[in-house]
Design an enzyme around this catalytic site. Structure first.
Site, PDB file in Angstrom:
ATOM      1  N   GLU A  15       0.814  -1.225   0.000  1.00 17.57           N
ATOM      2  CA  GLU A  15       0.000   0.000   0.000  1.00 17.57           C
ATOM      3  C   GLU A  15       0.845   1.272   0.000  1.00 17.57           C
ATOM      4  OE1 GLU A  15      -3.225   0.057   2.772  1.00 17.57           O
ATOM      5  OE2 GLU A  15      -4.228  -1.630   1.780  1.00 17.57           O
ATOM      6  N   GLU A 223      -5.559  -8.588   0.230  1.00 20.37           N
ATOM      7  CA  GLU A 223      -6.478  -8.175   1.292  1.00 20.37           C
ATOM      8  C   GLU A 223      -7.864  -7.996   0.702  1.00 20.37           C
ATOM      9  OE1 GLU A 223      -5.540  -4.741   3.672  1.00 20.37           O
ATOM     10  OE2 GLU A 223      -3.413  -5.264   3.802  1.00 20.37           O
TER      11      GLU A 223
END
Length: 322
Positions: A15, A223
């Protein structure tokens, strides 16, 4: 999880897009500044680091798979108006392709780079940088998928970047954007969580198809899950049917994307246990296992939620129970 016969896989970075947005645009993470030029400079350095990590990994783990894990929220236009379509194109380049093209192609998207050169915000690209990026392209793309975002036209002097909802009070997320390029708008076709995250399983299918078609790489869902207020009830019960519904619909979308030709090599639900959320403390829970803890303390007991038992059956059946 489905994996190839290669024996190891690894993330290079996780991320980067969200972490550096918070650090250099919203000012919510260290170094807590709001400076777009520094934002793009920091990202360029992170891209170089990612490429070096990938090159080193291949030397030490020749049979492994490595790639970055990217928080991907596919862009939608708010309408078919040309101004909204342009805002959608701008948003997809500046919020997604800026990272994904750098990772996978070793170059930046053309229109976004031209814009940043005009504004003086483009990163300094030194001799050898692009060669290094091309040498460090990934074996797969890790995808952290939670929601889609919808964009509309944003005039000069319009809406600027805003922080997301961290309270769980539904309907409090402000519009956020870059003046002259795009701003977010509600999507009337989608339900949202209490944190205003659009619940969009079709968006996951779209995400996987877009990435597979553009980059021709295997994909891994690193995720995917639903953060909500979970309540521990009498008899140590946590009835999180809303999480089961979310995961069921998104796993179905994964199956559909595979039927579309996407090479999906793995799926990782977020998360096994409740953990401290980096922006929401203990109030926003994602786990299959409830942890008896809040900001004031707790026993730390672990209690299996209804979703734990449901997902155990999904795994045992190889997805056939879907």
């Amino acid at each position: 999880m489905l994996l190839s016969d290669r024996h190891a896989w690894e993330y290079a970075l996780n991320e980067q897009n969200y972490n550096l947005t918070n650090a250099y645009q919203l000012g919510t993470h260290p170094p807590a500044v709001q400076d777009r030029k520094r934002f793009f400079a920091a990202n360029h350095i992170a891209f170089l680091a990612n490429a070096r990590v990938i090159k080193a990994f291949r030397q030490h783990v020749p049979n492994g798979l490595i790639g970055p894990s990217f928080a991907y929220s596919p862009a939608y236009p708010a309408s078919c108006a040309p101004s909204d379509m342009l805002a959608f194109e701008n948003a997809e380049e500046f919020t997604n392709l800026w990272w994904l093209d750098a990772y996978c192609f070793g170059r930046y998207p053309q229109a976004a780079l031209a814009y940043l050169r005009e504004t003086g915000e483009a990163p300094e690209i030194l001799p050898g940088d692009l060669e290094l990026l091309r040498e460090g392209t990934p074996d797969y793309i890790g995808v952290n998928y939670y929601y889609t975002l919808t964009f509309t036209d944003n005039p000069l002097g319009g809406q600027t970047m805003q922080r997301i909802n961290t309270t769980g009070k539904k309907g409090t997320t402000p519009s956020s954007g870059i003046p002259g390029l795009y701003k977010t708008a509600p999507n009337p076709h989608l339900e949202t969580s209490n944190w205003d995250w659009a619940i969009d399983p079709t968006g996951m299918r779209i995400a996987l198809r877009r990435l597979s078609s553009r980059y021709a790489l295997p994909l891994m869902i690193t995720e995917n899950g639903l953060g909500e207020f979970d309540k521990l009830e009498a008899g140590d019960k946590v009835n999180d049917d809303y999480r089961i519904a979310y995961l069921h619909s998104h796993l179905k979308a994964c199956q559909e994307a595979m039927q579309d030709g996407v090479e999906l090599i793995g799926y990782c639900a977020w998360s096994f246990t409740d953990i401290l959320s980096w922006l929401n403390g203990y109030q926003k829970r994602y786990g299959f296992v409830y942890v008896d803890r809040d900001e004031q303390g707790g026993s730390l007991r672990r209690i299996k939620k209804e979703s734990f038992h449901w997902y155990s059956q999904v795994i045992a059946s190889g997805g056939k129970t879907l």
